[in-house]
Design an enzyme around this catalytic site. Structure first.
Site, PDB file in Angstrom:
ATOM      1  N   GLN A   1       2.101  -6.018  -3.170  1.00  0.00           N
ATOM      2  CA  GLN A   1       2.621  -6.116  -1.799  1.00  0.00           C
ATOM      3  C   GLN A   1       3.923  -5.304  -1.647  1.00  0.00           C
ATOM      4  O   GLN A   1       4.085  -4.307  -2.319  1.00  0.00           O
ATOM      5  CB  GLN A   1       2.815  -7.592  -1.377  1.00  0.00           C
ATOM      6  CG  GLN A   1       1.511  -8.363  -1.228  1.00  0.00           C
ATOM      7  CD  GLN A   1       0.939  -8.885  -2.529  1.00  0.00           C
ATOM      8  OE1 GLN A   1       1.636  -9.491  -3.319  1.00  0.00           O
ATOM      9  NE2 GLN A   1      -0.334  -8.652  -2.776  1.00  0.00           N
TER      10      GLN A   1
ATOM     11  N   PRO B   1      -8.566  -0.789   9.207  1.00  0.00           N
ATOM     12  CA  PRO B   1      -7.691   0.364   9.455  1.00  0.00           C
ATOM     13  C   PRO B   1      -6.236  -0.099   9.392  1.00  0.00           C
ATOM     14  O   PRO B   1      -5.901  -1.156   9.919  1.00  0.00           O
ATOM     15  CB  PRO B   1      -8.046   0.807  10.886  1.00  0.00           C
ATOM     16  CG  PRO B   1      -9.105  -0.092  11.378  1.00  0.00           C
ATOM     17  CD  PRO B   1      -9.405  -1.142  10.356  1.00  0.00           C
TER      18      PRO B   1
ATOM     19  N   ALA C   1      -3.932  -7.845  -3.680  1.00  0.00           N
ATOM     20  CA  ALA C   1      -3.475  -6.471  -3.902  1.00  0.00           C
ATOM     21  C   ALA C   1      -4.664  -5.533  -4.079  1.00  0.00           C
ATOM     22  O   ALA C   1      -5.734  -5.944  -4.529  1.00  0.00           O
ATOM     23  CB  ALA C   1      -2.606  -6.420  -5.160  1.00  0.00           C
ATOM     24  N   GLY C   2      -4.462  -4.294  -3.697  1.00  0.00           N
ATOM     25  CA  GLY C   2      -5.454  -3.257  -3.964  1.00  0.00           C
ATOM     26  C   GLY C   2      -4.686  -2.024  -4.392  1.00  0.00           C
ATOM     27  O   GLY C   2      -4.029  -1.400  -3.571  1.00  0.00           O
ATOM     28  N   HIS C   3      -4.706  -1.736  -5.672  1.00  0.00           N
ATOM     29  CA  HIS C   3      -3.916  -0.624  -6.209  1.00  0.00           C
ATOM     30  C   HIS C   3      -4.853   0.501  -6.638  1.00  0.00           C
ATOM     31  O   HIS C   3      -5.710   0.303  -7.500  1.00  0.00           O
ATOM     32  CB  HIS C   3      -3.051  -1.107  -7.382  1.00  0.00           C
ATOM     33  CG  HIS C   3      -1.991  -2.077  -6.965  1.00  0.00           C
ATOM     34  ND1 HIS C   3      -1.086  -2.621  -7.826  1.00  0.00           N
ATOM     35  CD2 HIS C   3      -1.690  -2.590  -5.743  1.00  0.00           C
ATOM     36  CE1 HIS C   3      -0.277  -3.435  -7.162  1.00  0.00           C
ATOM     37  NE2 HIS C   3      -0.633  -3.432  -5.898  1.00  0.00           N
TER      38      HIS C   3
ATOM     39  N   THR D   1      -5.769 -11.706   3.566  1.00  0.00           N
ATOM     40  CA  THR D   1      -6.906 -11.063   2.909  1.00  0.00           C
ATOM     41  C   THR D   1      -8.018 -12.086   2.636  1.00  0.00           C
ATOM     42  O   THR D   1      -9.062 -11.728   2.096  1.00  0.00           O
ATOM     43  CB  THR D   1      -6.472 -10.422   1.573  1.00  0.00           C
ATOM     44  OG1 THR D   1      -5.901 -11.453   0.760  1.00  0.00           O
ATOM     45  CG2 THR D   1      -5.442  -9.322   1.793  1.00  0.00           C
TER      46      THR D   1
ATOM     47  N   LYS E   1       1.925   1.997  -5.175  1.00  0.00           N
ATOM     48  CA  LYS E   1       2.447   1.400  -6.413  1.00  0.00           C
ATOM     49  C   LYS E   1       1.498   1.635  -7.575  1.00  0.00           C
ATOM     50  O   LYS E   1       1.923   1.869  -8.703  1.00  0.00           O
ATOM     51  CB  LYS E   1       2.662  -0.115  -6.211  1.00  0.00           C
ATOM     52  CG  LYS E   1       3.671  -0.437  -5.124  1.00  0.00           C
ATOM     53  CD  LYS E   1       3.748  -1.929  -4.853  1.00  0.00           C
ATOM     54  CE  LYS E   1       2.495  -2.509  -4.257  1.00  0.00           C
ATOM     55  NZ  LYS E   1       2.200  -2.079  -2.879  1.00  0.00           N
TER      56      LYS E   1
ATOM     57  N   VAL F   1       2.652  14.098  -3.824  1.00  0.00           N
ATOM     58  CA  VAL F   1       2.047  14.998  -2.839  1.00  0.00           C
ATOM     59  C   VAL F   1       0.514  14.949  -2.863  1.00  0.00           C
ATOM     60  O   VAL F   1      -0.146  15.861  -2.389  1.00  0.00           O
ATOM     61  CB  VAL F   1       2.561  16.446  -3.027  1.00  0.00           C
ATOM     62  CG1 VAL F   1       4.032  16.546  -2.636  1.00  0.00           C
ATOM     63  CG2 VAL F   1       2.358  16.934  -4.463  1.00  0.00           C
ATOM     64  N   GLY F   2      -0.026  13.882  -3.420  1.00  0.00           N
ATOM     65  CA  GLY F   2      -1.478  13.714  -3.446  1.00  0.00           C
ATOM     66  C   GLY F   2      -1.810  12.502  -4.291  1.00  0.00           C
ATOM     67  O   GLY F   2      -0.970  12.030  -5.068  1.00  0.00           O
TER      68      GLY F   2
ATOM     69  N   ASP G   1       0.809  -1.228   0.000  1.00  0.00           N
ATOM     70  CA  ASP G   1       0.000   0.000   0.000  1.00  0.00           C
ATOM     71  C   ASP G   1       0.836   1.269   0.000  1.00  0.00           C
ATOM     72  O   ASP G   1       0.433   2.304   0.544  1.00  0.00           O
ATOM     73  CB  ASP G   1      -0.980   0.026   1.209  1.00  0.00           C
ATOM     74  CG  ASP G   1      -1.885  -1.179   1.216  1.00  0.00           C
ATOM     75  OD1 ASP G   1      -2.224  -1.676   0.122  1.00  0.00           O
ATOM     76  OD2 ASP G   1      -2.260  -1.620   2.317  1.00  0.00           O
TER      77      ASP G   1
ATOM     78  N   THR H   1      -7.546  -1.149   1.069  1.00  0.00           N
ATOM     79  CA  THR H   1      -8.290  -1.082  -0.189  1.00  0.00           C
ATOM     80  C   THR H   1      -9.104  -2.355  -0.402  1.00  0.00           C
ATOM     81  O   THR H   1     -10.196  -2.326  -0.953  1.00  0.00           O
ATOM     82  CB  THR H   1      -7.299  -0.914  -1.373  1.00  0.00           C
ATOM     83  OG1 THR H   1      -6.309   0.043  -1.001  1.00  0.00           O
ATOM     84  CG2 THR H   1      -7.981  -0.461  -2.633  1.00  0.00           C
ATOM     85  N   VAL H   2      -8.570  -3.493   0.035  1.00  0.00           N
ATOM     86  CA  VAL H   2      -9.219  -4.781  -0.224  1.00  0.00           C
ATOM     87  C   VAL H   2     -10.176  -5.148   0.905  1.00  0.00           C
ATOM     88  O   VAL H   2     -11.287  -5.591   0.674  1.00  0.00           O
ATOM     89  CB  VAL H   2      -8.151  -5.898  -0.391  1.00  0.00           C
ATOM     90  CG1 VAL H   2      -8.799  -7.262  -0.577  1.00  0.00           C
ATOM     91  CG2 VAL H   2      -7.253  -5.585  -1.587  1.00  0.00           C
ATOM     92  N   THR H   3      -9.739  -4.947   2.146  1.00  0.00           N
ATOM     93  CA  THR H   3     -10.528  -5.449   3.271  1.00  0.00           C
ATOM     94  C   THR H   3     -11.158  -4.345   4.115  1.00  0.00           C
ATOM     95  O   THR H   3     -11.962  -4.634   5.003  1.00  0.00           O
ATOM     96  CB  THR H   3      -9.635  -6.313   4.195  1.00  0.00           C
ATOM     97  OG1 THR H   3      -8.518  -5.509   4.608  1.00  0.00           O
ATOM     98  CG2 THR H   3      -9.129  -7.542   3.490  1.00  0.00           C
TER      99      THR H   3
END
Ligand code: GDP
Ligand code: IMO
Ligand code: MG
Length: 430
Positions: A226, A306, A43-45, A132, A20, A416-417, A17, A301-303
């Site tokens: 990952q 926090p 993965a959660g991109h 996950t 990438k 920066v964002g 996270d 993103t996936v689960t």
């Protein structure tokens, strides 16, 4: 043969996270090919541009650029139903013009892998990895124990029947022993043949395609999933994933020669996060952790879990840079640190009264490591609109220079964002 330098590997250097997806999409605008070479829909991109936000799990992040050939290579574990769902989701949002190639040698995640992932976790009592639950570990296990199903099998009905029968003989035995429901051959067979038909237009020998592209001088970006600290070989074992995201994994996972892989960009958050269980020496709790978690929207993103938050760990970064041969770093989510009065960076660990500067192999030793910090002044200015390194606050620049010094690695990009445009390119590396 002339030296190949048109390839670049994007590698997460922490626990995933790191951003990438954003960097692959950003650099991808100049790429001809984007390749996922390991992992699966664990993965959660996230990719953000033009006011839209997309989250990809197994589809490569080059999919938003119609000129890019997107490859899901042999080193991946692919859940066909989930991949089809992702493609449908993209189409519903108007992303219809893309090129996709799926390796016939990639491993298939079957429903029994997902059942077993959950069951193995439940058996661990209080020692869950916090996977996950996408079936990643059991799918890689089957690949290595040679009872796996491969993507190419799904479009070869007779052979698939044979493979599935053999796999189910073994898997159902195991499921029964665990008190889980067994899987019916006919149902699975029909279901997965249908997925094969849907995916058929994309399935091919991606190694042949990739070698041709590289040899023709096309620009190829390899998108790791990952991060090095989750690597099966070099991460915080056993709290890791079941594949290796390092640059060393690319030749095997994509079917290209090691000589074609000579540059890696390390994707690194300006602080550290980890989702799931396992050691995290610089972990923070309390007000500062909450501040960073909220500013950085640090939820999986996936689960949706926090993410755990902590200071930057230069010991971990040196480990990751060494193992993956990182040539340049891209520092991500830098804007999140605005307003933190004092920033700390871990430069060494104290282990049983001794100072060490490496990541110990055993979990018990890593758990005893106490971080040794240096402190740096933070900054108050919002920096999300800065596009030029020199325009950053002096203390922000000092923080970046310190990262370079501690990792002995040049920073090429500062993000920066989340948006594509919120990027400071210091050195054009691709
Ligand atoms: P990946 O798995 O490495 O692709 O990273 P994720 O997409 O899971 O998590 C990174 C999160 O940070 C996503 O929500 C991105 O949209 C977001 N992001 C990426 N770069 C930046 C950045 O520079 N600043 C901020 N504020 N968010 C960013
Ligand atoms: P991206 O590509 C963050 C973590 C899980 C768990 C461990 C093992 O978005 O950076 P698995 O399901 O792989 O067996 O889980 O690895 N994990 C990730 N953490 N980002 C990821 O991917 C992750 N993929 C797996 O939370 O701790
Ligand atoms: Mg992610």
């Amino acid at each position: 043969m002339s030296e190949i330098n048109n390839t670049l590997v994007v590698v997460g250097v922490q626990w995933g996270d790191e951003g990438k997806g954003k960097m692959t999409d950003y650099l991808g605008q100049k790429a001809d090919v984007v390749v996922r070479y390991q992992g699966g829909n664990n993965a959660g991109h996230t990719i953000t541009f033009g006011g839209n936000k997309y989250a990809l799990q197994s589809i490569p992040s080059g999919v938003f650029n119609p000129h890019i050939k997107n490859v899901m290579a042999n080193g991946m574990v692919i859940n066909p139903k989930a991949a089809i769902g992702e493609l449908e989701g993209l189409k519903e949002r108007g992303i219809t013009d893309f090129q996709l190639f799926i390796s016939d040698r990639a491993a298939v995640i079957m429903p029994y892998h997902i059942a077993l992932d959950g069951a193995y976790e439940a058996l661990k009592g209080g020692k869950q990895i916090g996977t996950t639950k996408k079936g990643i570990g059991p799918a890689y296990c089957d690949k290595y124990s040679r009872v796996g199903i491969r993507i190419g099998d799904l479009i070869d009905p007779e052979y698939f029947a044979e493979r599935l029968r053999d796999a189910l003989t073994q898997k159902n035995l195991e499921l029964r022993a665990l008190g889980l429901e067994e899987f019916d051959f006919d149902t699975l067979y029909k279901e997965f043949l249908a997925y094969g038909e849907i995916l058929r237009p994309y399935i091919c020998d991606t190694s042949i395609l990739l070698n041709k592209e590289i040899e023709e001088g096309k620009k190829v970006l390899f998108e790791g999933a990952q991060g090095v600290m989750l690597c099966i070989e070099n991460g915080t074992y056993p709290f890791v994933t079941s594949s290796s995201p390092t640059a060393a994994s690319v030749p095997l996972g994509a079917g290209v020669a090691p000589r074609y892989i000579n540059r890696a960009l390390g994707i690194c958050k300006a602080y550290t996060t980890r989702v799931g269980a396992g050691p995290f020496p610089t972990e923070l709790e309390g007000e500062l952790a909450d501040y960073i978690r909220e500013r950085g929207h640090e939820y999986g993103t996936v689960t949706g879990r926090p993410r755990r938050v902590g200071y930057l760990d230069a010991v971990g970064l040196r480990h990751a840079c060494r193992i993956s041969g990182i040539n340049y770093l891209s520092i991500m989510l830098f804007d999140v640190l605005t307003g933190v009065e004092t920033l700390k960076i871990c430069t060494g660990y104290e282990l049983d009264g001794k100072v060490i500067d490496y990541v110990p192999a055993t979990l018990s030793a890593l758990e005893r490591c106490k971080p040794i910090y240096i402190e740096m002044d933070g900054w108050k200015e919002e920096i999300e609109d800065v596009r030029d390194f020199d325009a950053l606050p002096a203390t922000a620049k000092a923080y970046l220079r310190k990262i370079e010094e501690l990792t002995n690695t040049e920073i090429a990009v500062v993000s920066v964002g989340p948006d594509r445009t919120q990027t400071i390119m210091i050195k054009d590396i691709f």
